[in-house]
Design a protein around this motif. Structure first.
Motif, short mmCIF file in Angstrom:
data_model
loop_
_atom_site.label_atom_id
_atom_site.label_comp_id
_atom_site.label_asym_id
_atom_site.label_seq_id
_atom_site.Cartn_x
_atom_site.Cartn_y
_atom_site.Cartn_z
N ARG A 157 5.63 6.26 10.16
CA ARG A 157 7.17 5.49 9.62
C ARG A 157 7.87 6.36 10.16
N PHE A 158 7.90 8.05 9.94
CA PHE A 158 8.83 8.50 9.65
C PHE A 158 9.62 9.16 11.65
N ASN A 159 8.17 9.77 11.86
CA ASN A 159 7.77 10.23 13.38
C ASN A 159 8.52 9.01 14.50
N ILE A 173 -1.14 -6.45 7.23
CA ILE A 173 0.11 -4.75 7.49
C ILE A 173 -0.26 -5.06 9.06
N PHE A 174 0.73 -4.65 9.22
CA PHE A 174 1.47 -4.30 10.50
C PHE A 174 0.30 -2.43 10.71
N ASP A 175 -0.67 -2.29 12.14
CA ASP A 175 0.02 -1.10 11.87
C ASP A 175 -0.20 0.08 13.17
N LEU A 176 0.23 0.48 12.30
CA LEU A 176 1.35 1.19 13.06
C LEU A 176 1.34 2.59 13.83
N VAL A 177 0.02 3.19 13.21
CA VAL A 177 -1.18 4.08 13.99
C VAL A 177 -1.28 3.65 15.96
N ASN A 178 -1.92 2.49 15.78
CA ASN A 178 -2.39 1.56 16.19
C ASN A 178 -1.45 1.25 17.19
N TYR A 179 0.25 0.58 17.24
CA TYR A 179 1.42 0.51 17.43
C TYR A 179 1.70 1.77 18.13
N THR A 180 1.20 2.93 17.40
CA THR A 180 2.39 4.15 17.68
C THR A 180 1.54 5.28 19.30
N THR A 181 0.40 4.96 19.54
CA THR A 181 -1.08 5.91 19.97
C THR A 181 -1.52 4.72 20.74
N GLU A 194 10.86 15.24 3.49
CA GLU A 194 9.65 16.54 2.97
C GLU A 194 8.42 15.61 2.45
N LEU A 195 8.66 14.33 2.26
CA LEU A 195 8.00 13.64 1.31
C LEU A 195 7.06 12.81 2.32
N PHE A 196 7.56 12.08 3.52
CA PHE A 196 6.89 11.81 4.42
C PHE A 196 5.62 12.98 4.95
N GLY A 197 6.55 14.29 5.37
CA GLY A 197 5.56 15.19 6.06
C GLY A 197 5.57 14.83 7.55
N THR A 198 4.74 15.10 8.63
CA THR A 198 4.97 15.66 9.85
C THR A 198 4.14 14.39 10.50
N ASN A 199 3.03 14.17 9.87
CA ASN A 199 1.94 13.22 10.49
C ASN A 199 2.43 11.55 9.89
N ASP A 200 3.13 10.45 9.50
CA ASP A 200 3.77 9.93 9.55
C ASP A 200 4.57 8.96 10.39
N ASP A 257 1.62 8.51 -9.50
CA ASP A 257 2.82 9.52 -8.62
C ASP A 257 2.85 8.88 -7.28
N ILE A 258 1.02 8.85 -6.62
CA ILE A 258 1.47 9.19 -5.36
C ILE A 258 1.30 7.36 -5.16
N ILE A 259 1.54 6.55 -6.19
CA ILE A 259 1.71 5.14 -5.33
C ILE A 259 3.16 4.72 -5.81
N ILE A 260 3.56 5.80 -6.55
CA ILE A 260 5.51 5.40 -6.19
C ILE A 260 6.23 6.29 -5.23
N ASN A 261 5.33 7.41 -5.01
CA ASN A 261 5.38 7.77 -3.73
C ASN A 261 5.84 7.18 -2.30
N GLU A 262 4.68 6.52 -2.25
CA GLU A 262 3.85 5.83 -1.34
C GLU A 262 4.95 4.59 -1.47
N ARG A 263 5.69 4.14 -1.95
CA ARG A 263 6.43 2.78 -2.46
C ARG A 263 7.93 3.80 -1.54
N ARG A 264 8.63 4.77 -2.25
CA ARG A 264 9.52 5.77 -1.60
C ARG A 264 9.19 5.46 0.02
N LYS A 265 8.30 5.85 0.60
CA LYS A 265 8.20 6.20 2.25
C LYS A 265 7.73 4.33 2.64
#
Length: 475
Positions: free
Chosen positions: A304-306, A244-252, A296-302, A392-400
């Motif tokens: 992928r979105f930021n 899994i490519f670590d986007l958190v580490n990549y960003t921070t 809105e589903l992404f929120g402010t701390n994702d 529902d959580i899994i389906i939303n994670e697929r969307r993101k």
């Protein structure tokens, strides 16, 4: 046996007349395909693309700039965006790049499958080339049947109209439309036939690997709701590639795309590279506006979105609509939107576990992904009390995780066959323009819009190819 077929000729096999016949191959180049290694190299097809412009707005994740809708003469995009079932769409889809190119690729795979055994060279290379071509042929048939036919339903698949199966290199072939069940059986056989001969580490990222083939097998089983088989295939795929490519580490810590570019094909979680528009498709990301609901589903701390999305350019979106567009140049970061990657395999595995009642196991998988995506706040989610909440959580994670591309369209179709997960998509529009009244548009789970009509030019060439919807032919 020498076959005077050139690579250039393969790329020129366009507009085959749908299911009616292949076009003639006219050798126009100088590089002959005559031995096993040539055929093996022919499998690798960089820049393979699947344009989705005929159905990209039939989802809750995509959005349209208001100036492209208000006052515009109705076209297939506005009809789909407004979920309008009162118009027969056939005359609007005069042609389809998605349809044509999918069959062009199938023609390429069929050529390899049909001719490689008669070529000179190592039998092991022949078997490998044929296996890789078969798994890619299965992939293309899977895409086609999930766009132009009903979602797989065990109770009706044997009689539901599907697509034409192209199973051989034959310039005079005139196959008829097969049922959804027949197409899925063909897909599964191709995958199963290919698996014993594929490699864990192919020559390049455009050759399908064992991880890709097992992931495709998992997806086919999941779409058929064969959960035990899908879960087993997920485990097999992850056994070959679980990165899994670590986007958190990549960003921070690595500075993100401006400091450490990650270009195609250098993302280790991608299992086989293919594109919507081509290698540089994310240059055009500003045309891919995501909906306020997905934002809105992404929120402010994702991460992928930021990292990937812009919300401030009035040139590309309507300020105040709460929509966003993909804005990272492809030479900085290529985020795959088509094909398969390890993170989808993890989410398929989580779905299988949830469907089997192992909610804790499902959430452990989801949280493993979230640790690489969520920057702060509620990174590790608790185990819900019910399967529905977990799903529902899994389906939303697929969307993101699988934004853009065609995954959400196909997910809505397959989930709409289950009352527990079926969704009525509701869109209020416009949100910014005050000169026209806002309307509410509704897409029911049973809408005929989810089945895309075959393109008009194909229907005209092949009168045996009938629509899978109740829409009327304009001729």
């Amino acid at each position: 046996m020498k076959k005077n077929i050139t690579i250039i000729a393969f790329l020129a096999v366009i507009l085959m007349g749908g299911c009616k016949k292949y076009t003639d191959l006219t050798p126009t180049g100088s590089l002959l395909v005559e031995n096993a290694q040539d055929y093996y190299e022919l499998v690798s097809y960089p820049n393979r693309a699947y344009l989705i412009s005929n159905f990209q707005y039939l989802v809750d994740d995509m959005w349209m700039k208001e100036s492209n809708f208000i006052g515009v003469t109705p076209n297939i995009n506005t009809v789909h965006f407004s979920f309008n079932e009162n118009i027969d769409r056939v005359s609007m889809i005069t042609s389809s790049n998605f349809y044509d190119r999918s069959y062009v690729y199938i023609n390429r795979w069929n050529t390899i499958i049909s001719l490689v055994d008669g070529s000179k060279g190592d039998d092991n290379v022949k078997a490998l080339a044929k296996a890789e071509a078969k798994v890619l042929r299965a992939f293309d048939h899977f895409l086609l049947v999930n766009v132009y036919a009903k979602a797989y339903n065990a109770a009706t698949a044997a009689t539901d109209g599907g697509i034409c199966i192209m199973d051989k290199y034959d310039l005079e072939a005139q196959p008829v439309k097969s049922s959804v069940a027949e197409v899925y059986n063909f897909i599964q056989k191709d995958i199963d036939d290919a698996l014993p001969y594929l490699q864990a580490q192919p020559a390049d990222p455009y050759h399908p690997s064992l991880a890709f083939a097992w992931a495709l097998k998992a997806k086919v089983h999941l779409f058929k709701k064969e959960i035990a088989q899908a879960k087993q295939a997920c485990e097999k795929s992850l056994g070959y590639n679980n990165q899994i490519f670590d986007l958190v580490n990549y960003t921070t810590k690595q500075g993100g795309p401006s400091v450490t570019p990650i270009i195609a094909p250098n993302n280790p979680e991608v299992l086989s590279y293919m594109y919507i528009q081509g290698y540089n498709e994310t240059n055009f990301g500003y045309t891919w506006i995501i909906s306020p609901e997905l934002r809105e589903l992404f929120g402010t701390n994702d991460a992928r979105f930021n990292m990937f999305f812009n919300t401030t350019s009035a040139s590309f979106l309507d300020i105040g609509s709460n929509s966003a567009y993909y804005s990272i140049f492809y030479t900085r970061f290529f985020y795959p939107t088509v094909g398969l990657k390890t993170t989808e395999v993890y989410l398929m595995q989580a779905e299988c576990l949830a469907r089997e009642g192992d909610l804790a196991g499902a959430m452990a998988v989801v949280n493993k992904l979230r640790e690489k995506r969520i920057l702060s706040g509620d990174i590790i989610l608790p185990v819900p009390a019910t399967r529905k909440e977990t799903m529902d959580i899994i389906i939303n994670e697929r969307r993101k995780e699988l934004f853009l591309g065609f995954n959400r369209f196909m997910d809505l179709k397959r989930l709409n066959t289950e009352p527990e997960y079926a969704k009525t998509v509701v869109r209020k529009y416009p949100l910014v323009n005050k000169t026209v009244p806002q309307q509410t548009y509704t897409l029911l789970p049973t809408s005929r819009l989810y089945i895309i009509p075959f393109p008009l030019n194909i229907l005209k060439k092949n009168p045996n190819l009938t629509l899978n919807t109740d829409e009327k032919l304009p001729f």
